[in-house]
Design a protein around this motif. Structure first.
Motif, mmCIF file in Angstrom:
data_model
loop_
_atom_site.group_PDB
_atom_site.id
_atom_site.type_symbol
_atom_site.label_atom_id
_atom_site.label_comp_id
_atom_site.label_asym_id
_atom_site.label_seq_id
_atom_site.Cartn_x
_atom_site.Cartn_y
_atom_site.Cartn_z
ATOM 1 N N LEU A 122 0.841 -1.212 0.000
ATOM 2 C CA LEU A 122 0.000 0.000 0.000
ATOM 3 C C LEU A 122 0.874 1.258 0.000
ATOM 4 O O LEU A 122 0.520 2.272 -0.614
ATOM 5 C CB LEU A 122 -0.955 -0.011 1.192
ATOM 6 C CG LEU A 122 -2.014 -1.129 1.167
ATOM 7 C CD1 LEU A 122 -2.953 -1.003 2.360
ATOM 8 C CD2 LEU A 122 -2.820 -1.132 -0.133
ATOM 9 N N ASP A 123 2.023 1.177 0.682
ATOM 10 C CA ASP A 123 2.942 2.336 0.681
ATOM 11 C C ASP A 123 3.439 2.604 -0.736
ATOM 12 O O ASP A 123 3.497 3.749 -1.188
ATOM 13 C CB ASP A 123 4.142 2.056 1.595
ATOM 14 C CG ASP A 123 3.706 1.833 3.034
ATOM 15 O OD1 ASP A 123 3.016 2.710 3.582
ATOM 16 O OD2 ASP A 123 4.026 0.774 3.593
ATOM 17 N N ALA A 124 3.806 1.509 -1.442
ATOM 18 C CA ALA A 124 4.319 1.663 -2.813
ATOM 19 C C ALA A 124 3.212 2.183 -3.741
ATOM 20 O O ALA A 124 3.469 3.006 -4.617
ATOM 21 C CB ALA A 124 4.853 0.329 -3.317
ATOM 22 N N GLN A 125 1.988 1.715 -3.543
ATOM 23 C CA GLN A 125 0.896 2.132 -4.438
ATOM 24 C C GLN A 125 0.663 3.636 -4.345
ATOM 25 O O GLN A 125 0.411 4.292 -5.345
ATOM 26 C CB GLN A 125 -0.387 1.365 -4.122
ATOM 27 C CG GLN A 125 -0.207 -0.124 -4.374
ATOM 28 C CD GLN A 125 -1.509 -0.886 -4.540
ATOM 29 O OE1 GLN A 125 -2.473 -0.386 -5.068
ATOM 30 N NE2 GLN A 125 -1.500 -2.142 -4.099
ATOM 31 N N ALA A 126 0.754 4.166 -3.125
ATOM 32 C CA ALA A 126 0.588 5.622 -2.961
ATOM 33 C C ALA A 126 1.668 6.347 -3.759
ATOM 34 O O ALA A 126 1.403 7.340 -4.446
ATOM 35 C CB ALA A 126 0.681 5.992 -1.481
ATOM 36 N N ARG A 127 2.904 5.802 -3.706
ATOM 37 C CA ARG A 127 4.013 6.484 -4.401
ATOM 38 C C ARG A 127 3.881 6.346 -5.919
ATOM 39 O O ARG A 127 4.092 7.305 -6.649
ATOM 40 C CB ARG A 127 5.363 5.919 -3.927
ATOM 41 C CG ARG A 127 5.700 6.288 -2.487
ATOM 42 C CD ARG A 127 7.126 5.891 -2.146
ATOM 43 N NE ARG A 127 7.335 4.461 -2.150
ATOM 44 C CZ ARG A 127 7.287 3.670 -1.068
ATOM 45 N NH1 ARG A 127 7.047 4.175 0.112
ATOM 46 N NH2 ARG A 127 7.489 2.373 -1.185
ATOM 47 N N TYR A 128 3.518 5.144 -6.415
ATOM 48 C CA TYR A 128 3.489 5.058 -7.888
ATOM 49 C C TYR A 128 2.241 5.706 -8.483
ATOM 50 O O TYR A 128 2.269 6.150 -9.622
ATOM 51 C CB TYR A 128 3.811 3.655 -8.423
ATOM 52 C CG TYR A 128 2.873 2.502 -8.180
ATOM 53 C CD1 TYR A 128 1.595 2.462 -8.706
ATOM 54 C CD2 TYR A 128 3.328 1.378 -7.478
ATOM 55 C CE1 TYR A 128 0.776 1.363 -8.528
ATOM 56 C CE2 TYR A 128 2.516 0.272 -7.286
ATOM 57 C CZ TYR A 128 1.234 0.267 -7.809
ATOM 58 O OH TYR A 128 0.420 -0.825 -7.628
ATOM 59 N N ALA A 129 1.168 5.815 -7.701
ATOM 60 C CA ALA A 129 -0.006 6.556 -8.208
ATOM 61 C C ALA A 129 0.339 8.045 -8.295
ATOM 62 O O ALA A 129 0.054 8.704 -9.306
ATOM 63 C CB ALA A 129 -1.205 6.331 -7.292
ATOM 64 N N ALA A 130 0.984 8.573 -7.254
ATOM 65 C CA ALA A 130 1.364 10.001 -7.269
ATOM 66 C C ALA A 130 2.371 10.261 -8.385
ATOM 67 O O ALA A 130 2.295 11.281 -9.092
ATOM 68 C CB ALA A 130 1.958 10.396 -5.919
#
Ligand code: NAD
Length: 386
Positions: free
Chosen positions: A342-350
């Protein structure tokens, strides 16, 4: 408001009206191929990389007059992907559920100007054709490298300590310490090497230092600077063959390209130390699936772990699902999720939004994100070339 996903029908008239934003300029057609999240994605909105949550981009894209089509339906000539790639301007894909952009797909994609990988690793796109066709390819560099490095460390530990068979024994209701301890070791004192010492490979080396390995080695045609080498006390080895012959644990952290496809084949596996452990979270096709399964079965490899497969989703009969070493353990395979915490998803979505924003505004991109620029390679990581 138009909301087109695999579940909702595509409406041509709505799309046509959206092609023209208030200012009269043409809105772009943005196609995203993401994985289906099902009930998990409805319950957990931070699963941004799913068809349901659409990288959180829909309100923003539509407010700018762009059309946003999202689906997980990517295989076969009648798929949503194949249908809409024909007039898409921008394609967003992820390595977790890759929409494969082959030369044939490029041929169909008459309007395609930009491919954005929401994550790291753009090998599912034929990069040579992207260069030829002047289609830019960008990824959200660095967005999940810590997530993957942590997973690599976990994989090394679970293989070396023989964790999975021990846990399965407990679930079965059994208790036999010797049966699992007979194949359990410490990471301390081992020789550990990485094929590829870029962002992930280097983070793996950094995280291994406190485990007091005997030696940390790496093979990469782009050497680390002396400062970076000495910070982790790592030594560069000249060839991949020599590296694997010296290591108790090998990890692969290089992109998939012409020079790494099938790199870990029967021949290279025969050069590994007998009973070595191999961790591959880079790309499945870097390893020959049958040669790996054979090496595990024979004991040449004591264990193999990772989350990447040569085709994704992996077919039910893929040998890596069930392969075992002679003692019935040594398999640490999971679905492709190390880089999609979930941490990575926030970063790659941004990061995806930032790339799109720069593109729409005609602003310069962060050079680290550019894999293929306007008709030329912009990275040294996808193979050695002049
Ligand atoms: P990076 O570009 O920072 O580093 C890659 C390194 O590999 C570079 O230093 C490059 O020189 C080296 N390399 C390339 N070819 C090589 C070869 N033949 N032999 C040895 N070294 C070679 O990339 P990164 O951020 O570290 O990511 C590496 C790869 O990991 C990605 O391309 C992707 O395939 C994979 N990855 C997987 C996940 C996941 O969820 N499992 C997530 C992110 C990235």
């Amino acid at each position: 408001m138009l909301r087109t996903t695999a579940r909702n029908a595509f409406s041509k008239s709505n799309v046509a009206s959206q092609r023209f934003s208030a200012g009269g300029s043409r809105g772009l057609k943005v196609l995203a191929i993401l994985y289906k999240g099902g009930s998990a994605a409805k319950e957990e909105s931070r699963l941004l990389g799913t068809v349901e949550n659409e990288l959180g981009l829909r309100p923003w894209l539509e407010s700018q007059g762009h059309e946003y089509l999202v689906s997980d339906d990517k295989e076969g000539s009648g798929s949503f992907f194949q249908k809409h790639i024909q007039d898409a301007d921008i394609l967003i894909t992820t390595p977790f559920h890759p929409g494969y952009v082959t030369p044939e797909v490029f041929k169909k994609a008459k309007n395609l100007k930009l491919c954005v990988t929401a994550g790291v690793g753009s090998d599912h796109i034929d990069l040579h054709t992207a260069v030829e066709n002047k289609v830019q390819v960008l990824e959200v560099t660095g967005s999940n490298v810590t997530s993957v490095a942590e997973h690599v460390l976990m994989n090394m530990l679970l293989l070396v300590r023989n964790y999975t068979p021990a846990h399965e024994m407990i679930e079965r209701g059994d208790w036999n310490v010797s049966q699992v301890a007979r194949n359990a070791f410490d990471l301390e004192g081992k020789v550990i090497g990485t094929i590829g010492a870029g962002r992930i490979g280097y983070r793996v080396l950094q995280r291994l230092v406190p485990f007091a390995p005997k030696e940390l080695l790496y093979y990469d045609y782009n050497p680390l600077s002396p400062d970076l080498e000495s910070a982790v006390n790592a030594r560069r080895i000249d060839t991949v063959e020599e590296l694997v012959s010296k290591c108790d644990v090998v990890t692969v952290n290089a992109p998939l390209h012409d020079g790494t496809r099938n790199l870990v084949n029967a021949d290279l596996l025969s050069k590994f130390k007998p009973g070595a452990w191999l961790v591959n979270t880079a790309r499945g096709a870097i390893c020959d699936k049958f040669a790996v399964a054979d090496a595990l079965r024979s004991g040449q490899l004591r264990g193999y772990a990772g989350d990447v497969w040569d085709v994704q989703p992996a077919p039910k009969d893929h040998p890596w699902r069930t392969m075992k070493n002679p003692l019935g353990g040594g398999n640490g395979m999971v679905p492709h999720y190390s880089g999609t915490t979930l941490d990575a998803q926030a970063r790659y979505a941004a990061g995806t939004k930032e790339i799109l924003e720069n593109y729409f505004k005609g602003q310069a991109q962060n050079p680290a994100n550019v894999i293929v620029g306007d008709g030329k390679w912009a990275t040294k990581a996808y193979g050695q070339r002049k």
